[in-house]
Design a protein around this motif. Structure first.
Motif, PDB file in Angstrom:
ATOM      1  N   ARG A   1      16.343 -21.855  29.352  1.00  8.10           N
ATOM      2  CA  ARG A   1      15.936 -20.851  30.725  1.00  8.10           C
ATOM      3  C   ARG A   1      17.189 -20.340  30.878  1.00  8.10           C
ATOM      4  N   VAL A   2      17.574 -19.379  30.274  1.00 10.15           N
ATOM      5  CA  VAL A   2      18.792 -18.536  30.556  1.00 10.15           C
ATOM      6  C   VAL A   2      18.512 -17.274  31.492  1.00 10.15           C
ATOM      7  N   LEU A   3      19.396 -17.208  32.316  1.00  9.61           N
ATOM      8  CA  LEU A   3      19.497 -15.947  33.320  1.00  9.61           C
ATOM      9  C   LEU A   3      20.224 -14.861  32.433  1.00  9.61           C
ATOM     10  N   VAL A   4      19.764 -13.673  32.325  1.00  5.50           N
ATOM     11  CA  VAL A   4      20.588 -12.746  31.544  1.00  5.50           C
ATOM     12  C   VAL A   4      21.052 -11.646  32.766  1.00  5.50           C
ATOM     13  N   VAL A   5      22.284 -11.656  32.910  1.00 11.14           N
ATOM     14  CA  VAL A   5      23.020 -10.716  33.962  1.00 11.14           C
ATOM     15  C   VAL A   5      23.388  -9.353  33.349  1.00 11.14           C
ATOM     16  N   CYS A   6      23.568  -8.427  34.034  1.00  9.08           N
ATOM     17  CA  CYS A   6      24.075  -7.138  33.639  1.00  9.08           C
ATOM     18  C   CYS A   6      24.320  -6.104  34.879  1.00  9.08           C
ATOM     19  N   GLY A   7      24.817  -4.881  34.721  1.00  9.16           N
ATOM     20  CA  GLY A   7      24.925  -4.052  35.598  1.00  9.16           C
ATOM     21  C   GLY A   7      23.903  -2.832  35.464  1.00  9.16           C
ATOM     22  N   GLY A   8      24.052  -2.008  36.296  1.00  5.27           N
ATOM     23  CA  GLY A   8      22.626  -0.949  36.239  1.00  5.27           C
ATOM     24  C   GLY A   8      23.018  -0.299  35.047  1.00  5.27           C
ATOM     25  N   ARG A   9      24.167   0.224  34.670  1.00  3.01           N
ATOM     26  CA  ARG A   9      24.385   1.161  33.339  1.00  3.01           C
ATOM     27  C   ARG A   9      23.974   0.188  32.114  1.00  3.01           C
ATOM     28  N   GLY A  10      23.962  -0.820  32.128  1.00  2.11           N
ATOM     29  CA  GLY A  10      23.725  -1.825  30.688  1.00  2.11           C
ATOM     30  C   GLY A  10      22.402  -2.461  30.809  1.00  2.11           C
ATOM     31  N   GLU A  11      21.417  -2.105  31.753  1.00  2.20           N
ATOM     32  CA  GLU A  11      20.380  -2.879  31.977  1.00  2.20           C
ATOM     33  C   GLU A  11      19.335  -2.582  30.795  1.00  2.20           C
ATOM     34  N   THR A  12      19.465  -1.552  30.218  1.00  2.00           N
ATOM     35  CA  THR A  12      18.552  -1.103  29.021  1.00  2.00           C
ATOM     36  C   THR A  12      18.662  -2.180  27.863  1.00  2.00           C
TER      37      THR A  12
ATOM     38  N   VAL B   1      23.625 -15.645  30.120  1.00  2.00           N
ATOM     39  CA  VAL B   1      23.744 -14.512  29.117  1.00  2.00           C
ATOM     40  C   VAL B   1      24.325 -13.343  29.938  1.00  2.00           C
ATOM     41  N   ALA B   2      25.504 -12.954  29.821  1.00  2.00           N
ATOM     42  CA  ALA B   2      26.093 -11.585  30.314  1.00  2.00           C
ATOM     43  C   ALA B   2      26.063 -10.552  29.313  1.00  2.00           C
ATOM     44  N   VAL B   3      25.444  -9.349  29.348  1.00  2.00           N
ATOM     45  CA  VAL B   3      25.306  -8.356  28.583  1.00  2.00           C
ATOM     46  C   VAL B   3      25.916  -7.291  29.248  1.00  2.00           C
TER      47      VAL B   3
ATOM     48  N   ALA C   1      29.552  -7.301  34.078  1.00  2.00           N
ATOM     49  CA  ALA C   1      28.621  -8.015  33.801  1.00  2.00           C
ATOM     50  C   ALA C   1      29.126  -9.386  33.315  1.00  2.00           C
ATOM     51  N   ILE C   2      30.350  -9.539  32.528  1.00  2.00           N
ATOM     52  CA  ILE C   2      30.901 -10.573  32.078  1.00  2.00           C
ATOM     53  C   ILE C   2      31.393 -11.468  33.309  1.00  2.00           C
ATOM     54  N   GLY C   3      32.193 -10.688  33.969  1.00  2.00           N
ATOM     55  CA  GLY C   3      32.686 -11.248  35.455  1.00  2.00           C
ATOM     56  C   GLY C   3      31.894 -11.798  36.271  1.00  2.00           C
ATOM     57  N   LEU C   4      30.723 -11.360  36.325  1.00  2.00           N
ATOM     58  CA  LEU C   4      29.534 -12.108  36.972  1.00  2.00           C
ATOM     59  C   LEU C   4      29.030 -13.382  36.639  1.00  2.00           C
ATOM     60  N   GLY C   5      29.062 -13.199  35.235  1.00  2.00           N
ATOM     61  CA  GLY C   5      28.560 -14.462  34.397  1.00  2.00           C
ATOM     62  C   GLY C   5      29.541 -15.446  34.550  1.00  2.00           C
TER      63      GLY C   5
ATOM     64  N   ALA D   1      28.370 -14.371  26.193  1.00  2.00           N
ATOM     65  CA  ALA D   1      28.940 -13.032  26.446  1.00  2.00           C
ATOM     66  C   ALA D   1      28.347 -12.137  25.347  1.00  2.00           C
ATOM     67  N   VAL D   2      27.827 -11.281  25.633  1.00  2.00           N
ATOM     68  CA  VAL D   2      27.454  -9.913  24.872  1.00  2.00           C
ATOM     69  C   VAL D   2      28.185  -8.601  25.262  1.00  2.00           C
ATOM     70  N   PRO D   3      29.285  -8.306  25.124  1.00  2.00           N
ATOM     71  CA  PRO D   3      30.007  -7.276  25.447  1.00  2.00           C
ATOM     72  C   PRO D   3      29.658  -5.793  24.835  1.00  2.00           C
ATOM     73  N   SER D   4      29.696  -5.018  25.636  1.00  2.00           N
ATOM     74  CA  SER D   4      29.523  -3.453  25.223  1.00  2.00           C
ATOM     75  C   SER D   4      30.570  -2.427  25.688  1.00  2.00           C
ATOM     76  N   THR D   5      31.935  -3.226  25.931  1.00  2.00           N
ATOM     77  CA  THR D   5      32.943  -2.177  26.362  1.00  2.00           C
ATOM     78  C   THR D   5      34.089  -3.056  25.562  1.00  2.00           C
ATOM     79  N   TYR D   6      35.219  -2.595  25.781  1.00  2.00           N
ATOM     80  CA  TYR D   6      36.390  -3.000  25.311  1.00  2.00           C
ATOM     81  C   TYR D   6      37.285  -3.918  26.377  1.00  2.00           C
TER      82      TYR D   6
END
Length: 359
Positions: free
Chosen positions: A38-49, A94-96, A101-105, A118-123
């Protein structure tokens, strides 16, 4: 005669999966490997898709999506995310997305003990460190705790294809800052120095290609690889003046995170250069230049990045306040940190002067 080797190096627990498409194809397996249901996926608005695509791939393993991550992790945002995780009885997170997002995770992991993927989308490199940060009452607090270190990191270069070029450039410079400070950290080591040099060489070499051809998957893969190396350097060492200064500028004055790193880095390097000759020699070798601060500044400007703190919204009256705050904190740095010295550094970065070694 060379100084005998004398260092400590602690490996960090964790696992990395690196391949195009891994966000969807590998994340469910990583969740299962940790025994989570039962994981919670967290993200920001830009990465919601992207986050919802991961959630869809997780199917019944996902208990909810929380898309409220914000830059600098405001304490109230962290508190709400923890409440959501508890309400849905999450057994992991799971932080995407990027550093927000990863900071919130990490904030969730810190307060609940839940394992983080963590599933990073930036550097940004946050996924490679046990460092957490929270902003409250106009100040950013940071700490180190192995509880926030992601148990698994899923690197998917395809997630970075939609990263806008300006943010790709500044995010890349954020990564470079990690490697730079690791080179002169008091707890650096030969392994860290190898990773830092390769990370700097790889990132500075590929950023022009990313800027010119943002859809080039090979270039995006190499940039993400460089970010991994730079982030791992930060995770294994202690932060110095550059990161503390960026935390002050971000937490107190709400300056954008990656852009602030980009503007400040050449000036901190110029400030520290005389006290960190080995670090400068390594960076000179990686960049192929005798003037590292100038080379980094010119690379950023050539790729269209902001180059003054004034552009980022800092006011001239803020300079002395920021200098006093940065100098008033205790942290290791190769050169003594004084209010006067930091004020000179910040003034140069505010005006956009040529960074001068020893200034």
């Amino acid at each position: 005669m060379d100084t005998p080797l004398d260092f400590s190096y602690e490996t960090r627990p964790g696992r990395v999966v690196f391949r195009p498409g891994a966000a969807v194809s590998a994340t469910p397996g990583e969740v299962a490997r940790l025994g989570l249901h039962r994981v919670l996926v967290v993200c920001g608005g830009r990465g919601e898709t992207a986050a919802r695509a991961v959630a869809d791939a997780l199917g019944g393993q996902c208990a909810g999506v929380h898309a409220e991550a914000r830059m600098h992790v405001p304490a109230e945002v962290a508190t709400r995310a923890v409440e959501v995780a508890r309400e849905i009885r999450a057994d992991g997170c799971v932080a995407v997305g990027g550093g927000s997002a990863i900071g919130l995770g990490k904030a969730i992991a810190l307060r609940t003990g839940l394992p983080l993927i963590a599933v990073p989308s930036t550097y940004s490199g946050s996924e490679m460190t046990p460092v957490w940060g929270l902003t409250e009452d106009g100040a950013k607090r940071t700490g180190r705790d192995l509880a926030v270190q992601p148990r698994s990191v899923v690197y998917d270069p395809e997630l970075t294809l939609g990263l806008p070029v300006p943010l790709s450039v500044t995010s890349g410079f954020n990564a470079l800052a990690h490697a730079v400070e690791a080179l002169y950290a008091p707890d650096t080591s030969p392994l860290v120095q190898l990773m830092a040099e390769e990370g700097v060489r790889a990132m500075t070499g590929v950023l022009p290609t990313v800027a010119a051809a943002p859809g080039d998957l090979d270039a995006r893969s190499r940039a993400l690889y460089a970010a991994w190396l730079c982030g791992a350097c930060l995770g294994a060492t202690t932060m110095g003046l550059h990161h503390k200064l960026c935390h002050v500028l971000g937490g107190t004055f709400d300056l954008p995170h990656a852009e602030t790193h980009t503007v400040v880095l050449p000036y901190v390097l110029a400030y520290n250069a005389s006290a960190a000759p080995r670090a400068i020699a390594t960076l000179s070798r990686a960049l192929g230049t005798d003037d590292v601060p100038r080379a980094l500044r010119e690379l950023a400007r050539g790729l269209g990045a902001p180059h003054t703190l004034a552009e980022l919204g800092l006011k001239e009256a803020d300079l002395a306040v920021a200098a006093a705050q940065a100098a008033g904190q205790a942290y290791p740095n190769p050169r003594e940190v004084t209010p006067h010295g930091v004020l000179g550094l910040l003034t140069a970065a505010y005006e956009g002067w040529e960074p001068r070694v020893g200034s």
